[in-house]
Design a protein around this motif. Structure first.
Motif, PDB file in Angstrom:
ATOM      1  N   LYS A   1     -79.754  -2.633 -17.262  1.00 43.01           N
ATOM      2  CA  LYS A   1     -80.680  -1.489 -16.909  1.00 43.01           C
ATOM      3  C   LYS A   1     -81.579  -0.934 -17.816  1.00 43.01           C
ATOM      4  CE  LYS A   1     -77.918   0.405 -13.061  1.00 43.01           C
ATOM      5  NZ  LYS A   1     -77.333   1.705 -12.682  1.00 43.01           N
ATOM      6  N   ALA A   2     -81.346  -1.019 -19.222  1.00 46.42           N
ATOM      7  CA  ALA A   2     -82.037  -0.628 -20.264  1.00 46.42           C
ATOM      8  C   ALA A   2     -83.187  -1.708 -20.540  1.00 46.42           C
ATOM      9  CB  ALA A   2     -81.125  -0.484 -21.587  1.00 46.42           C
ATOM     10  N   PHE A   3     -82.783  -2.888 -20.349  1.00 49.14           N
ATOM     11  CA  PHE A   3     -84.159  -3.725 -20.768  1.00 49.14           C
ATOM     12  C   PHE A   3     -84.877  -3.880 -19.588  1.00 49.14           C
ATOM     13  CE2 PHE A   3     -80.600  -5.705 -23.707  1.00 49.14           C
ATOM     14  CZ  PHE A   3     -81.454  -5.927 -24.987  1.00 49.14           C
TER      15      PHE A   3
ATOM     16  N   LEU B   1     -84.808   6.058 -17.368  1.00 48.30           N
ATOM     17  CA  LEU B   1     -84.536   6.274 -19.072  1.00 48.30           C
ATOM     18  C   LEU B   1     -82.982   6.737 -19.143  1.00 48.30           C
ATOM     19  CD1 LEU B   1     -87.895   7.432 -20.160  1.00 48.30           C
ATOM     20  CD2 LEU B   1     -86.783   5.391 -20.833  1.00 48.30           C
ATOM     21  N   SER B   2     -82.220   7.343 -18.295  1.00 48.33           N
ATOM     22  CA  SER B   2     -81.165   8.011 -18.362  1.00 48.33           C
ATOM     23  C   SER B   2     -80.117   6.955 -17.949  1.00 48.33           C
ATOM     24  CB  SER B   2     -80.816   9.292 -17.680  1.00 48.33           C
ATOM     25  OG  SER B   2     -81.048   9.196 -15.999  1.00 48.33           O
TER      26      SER B   2
ATOM     27  N   ALA C   1     -83.272  10.816 -25.857  1.00 49.26           N
ATOM     28  CA  ALA C   1     -84.534  10.391 -26.648  1.00 49.26           C
ATOM     29  C   ALA C   1     -84.397   9.786 -27.940  1.00 49.26           C
ATOM     30  CB  ALA C   1     -85.302  11.619 -26.961  1.00 49.26           C
ATOM     31  N   HIS C   2     -83.230  10.049 -28.775  1.00 50.94           N
ATOM     32  CA  HIS C   2     -82.926   9.227 -30.146  1.00 50.94           C
ATOM     33  C   HIS C   2     -82.431   8.072 -29.493  1.00 50.94           C
ATOM     34  CE1 HIS C   2     -81.627   9.018 -34.186  1.00 50.94           C
ATOM     35  NE2 HIS C   2     -80.427   8.640 -33.798  1.00 50.94           N
ATOM     36  N   TRP C   3     -81.836   7.701 -28.669  1.00 49.13           N
ATOM     37  CA  TRP C   3     -81.149   6.383 -28.318  1.00 49.13           C
ATOM     38  C   TRP C   3     -82.465   5.700 -27.948  1.00 49.13           C
ATOM     39  CZ3 TRP C   3     -81.019   2.518 -24.451  1.00 49.13           C
ATOM     40  CH2 TRP C   3     -80.076   1.998 -24.748  1.00 49.13           C
ATOM     41  N   TRP C   4     -83.515   6.069 -27.257  1.00 50.12           N
ATOM     42  CA  TRP C   4     -84.600   4.942 -26.916  1.00 50.12           C
ATOM     43  C   TRP C   4     -85.479   4.814 -28.136  1.00 50.12           C
ATOM     44  CZ3 TRP C   4     -84.793   1.631 -23.216  1.00 50.12           C
ATOM     45  CH2 TRP C   4     -84.434   1.943 -22.077  1.00 50.12           C
TER      46      TRP C   4
ATOM     47  N   GLN D   1     -75.468  -4.199 -28.696  1.00 49.93           N
ATOM     48  CA  GLN D   1     -74.700  -3.188 -29.158  1.00 49.93           C
ATOM     49  C   GLN D   1     -74.561  -1.823 -28.677  1.00 49.93           C
ATOM     50  OE1 GLN D   1     -71.569  -4.588 -30.447  1.00 49.93           O
ATOM     51  NE2 GLN D   1     -72.408  -6.524 -30.232  1.00 49.93           N
ATOM     52  N   MET D   2     -76.005  -1.448 -28.746  1.00 53.11           N
ATOM     53  CA  MET D   2     -76.005  -0.196 -28.309  1.00 53.11           C
ATOM     54  C   MET D   2     -75.750  -0.001 -26.836  1.00 53.11           C
ATOM     55  SD  MET D   2     -79.729   0.898 -30.274  1.00 53.11           S
ATOM     56  CE  MET D   2     -79.893   2.527 -29.314  1.00 53.11           C
TER      57      MET D   2
END
Length: 485
Positions: A396-398, A389-390, A429-432, A445-446
């Motif tokens: 990687k996020a997907f 998650l970091s 945490a806010h980003w996810w 975009q994020m």
């Protein structure tokens, strides 16, 4: 024991006492209080139809049979009964002869399980008293055995309803309901203790706890579950006898963990276990860490409490939970301690450090609680996801978002951010949270706006692949399969 006689000698004795003209105000094992149909709220309408079938067939087969324990107790408390255990004078083999859907289980306590789809009705033969600490049957097979400390290792001596009541653990569980005459038989003043909301052991507490140390856990669990108080005599020896818990098998402690922590009363049970010096037998490493005065110890206590509060809330709202989440929360900071120690003493890669720490802490925990492999796998996934998650750059996020245990890992991250309260974790945490709520284009975009960690290298392949015309690089909506490379 013959089943030809419709009414056995024990039943005749009970009926004779019930018809005694002398008013009985205090129960005893020789002279129980008998509550007639108009004196109690226990009704067949409140019982499982399958439990009634079992009672009826046992009675029809010439045996005594009673609904006993929790089912009777909960109805008297005005609660919806969930356990429908039955006590009978039929032996396990005789029960099996009556029910095709019966399976016999247990060596320590021989029990019959009558299976009706997902519902299981547990039937136990009346327990009797031991003539000695090691009794055998006619063939020399052990039917009762005690350890040198007094713990019952095997208990398959059968007796009468009076003896069975005396062998029960708490007074509120020595209540028997007969579907033949609709009466409740109270052998230990359990009805009064239900009214007074008191948990009281039957017999000498030291002896009863030595017979089965898990009774200490049961006393706490019933008190928190039923909003009752443990009587002074019953709670007095618990701290002194808490070391007896070391003899309880790890597999049995896993079952007790579920009863203590995954039934909506985790916070209350945790506090009680710690106050009676019993928690350390579930989680020795956690208990040791909680007694430290380090900053990590304060994180650990707050983190565990928050995880248990969330678990209790979900259970009480009829939402699904997994024991793996609580295990992961309990062991997270002890795991970090192992990781820090290995980092200092070795030059392993971060991934190797994690698995080295995992291979230290899990076998240690398994010696106390035998965590099934299916839960061990989820615990590991939740921990691995904290690193994943970091790492949000590129695709990687997907890939993390597609992980089967993403939600559990994300919820775990939210707890960490709330407890540790660092800017980095709060931002993560806010980003996810936003990532799950925005459109697919916004997610791209994020990801572009994520700062690559120092030292990390962006992949720069020599040749770029031609874009696919059959599928987009990133699937729309929440991914359910791996995105196309």
């Amino acid at each position: 024991m013959s089943k030809a006689t419709a009414e056995t000698s024990t039943q005749k004795t009970v009926n004779k006492r019930a018809s005694n003209k002398k008013k009985v105000t205090t129960a005893s094992f020789d002279n129980p209080l008998v509550f007639t149909r108009d004196q109690h709220p226990v009704s067949r309408q409140l019982m499982s139809p399958n439990a009634l079938k079992v009672l009826h067939r046992l009675n029809k087969g010439g045996f005594e049979a009673y609904l006993v324990g929790g089912g009777v107790r909960d109805i008297l408390l005005g609660l919806e009964p969930k356990d429908f255990d039955i006590a009978t004078n039929a032996t396990p083999d005789q029960i099996k002869d009556l029910f095709r859907n019966c399976r016999l289980i247990g060596r320590r306590f021989r029990l019959a399980h009558i299976v009706f789809g997902r519902e299981i009705i547990e039937v136990a033969t009346f327990r009797g008293h031991h003539d000695s600490t090691n009794d055998t049957d006619k063939k020399g097979k052990a039917i009762a055995k005690q350890s040198d400390e007094g713990m019952l290792l095997r208990d398959n001596i059968y007796g009468t309803i009076e003896e069975d009541a005396e062998r029960r653990d708490f007074t509120i569980n020595a209540l028997y309901y007969s579907s033949k005459d609709f009466k409740v038989y109270d052998f230990a003043n359990g009805v009064q203790d239900v009214k007074d909301k008191v948990i009281r052991l039957i017999g000498d507490p030291h002896t009863r706890y030595r017979e089965d140390p898990v009774r200490m856990l049961r006393a706490i669990r019933f008190a928190t579950k039923l909003d009752m108080q443990i009587s002074a005599d019953t709670k007095a020896p618990i701290k002194e006898l808490s070391p007896l818990m070391a003899s309880i098998p790890a597999a049995r402690l896993f079952e007790e963990f579920l009863k203590m922590f995954i039934t909506g009363k985790a916070v209350a049970n945790f506090e009680q276990l710690r106050s009676y010096n019993l928690f350390g037998y579930f989680f020795p490493a956690v208990d040791q860490a909680l007694n430290d005065e380090s900053e990590q110890a304060s994180y650990l206590l707050d983190f565990i409490m928050l995880a248990m509060e969330n678990t209790d809330k979900r259970i009480n709202n009829n939402q699904r939970v997994t024991p793996a989440f609580l295990f992961a929360a309990m062991l997270w900071y002890p795991l970090q301690r192992h990781i820090q120690h290995i980092k200092i003493t070795t030059q392993l890669t971060p991934q190797d450090v994690f698995f080295a720490a995992l291979n230290e802490i899990m076998p240690e925990q398994q010696r106390s609680i035998a965590i099934p492999k299916r839960f061990q796998a989820v615990i590991k996934d939740i921990w691995i996801l904290q690193d994943k998650l970091s790492r949000r750059e590129g695709k990687k996020a997907f890939k993390t978002f597609e992980h089967l245990k993403f939600r559990a890992g994300y919820d775990f991250l939210l707890l960490r951010a709330q407890i540790e309260n660092t800017a980095e974790l709060k931002e993560l945490a806010h980003w996810w949270t936003d990532f799950q709520e925005v459109s697919n284009e916004a997610r791209l975009q994020m990801i572009k706006g994520v700062n690559v960690p120092q030292g990390a290298k962006r992949r720069n392949p020599k040749k770029r692949r031609k874009p696919s015309t059959k599928a987009t690089d990133i699937p729309a909506g929440q991914p359910t399969s791996k995105p196309t490379e």
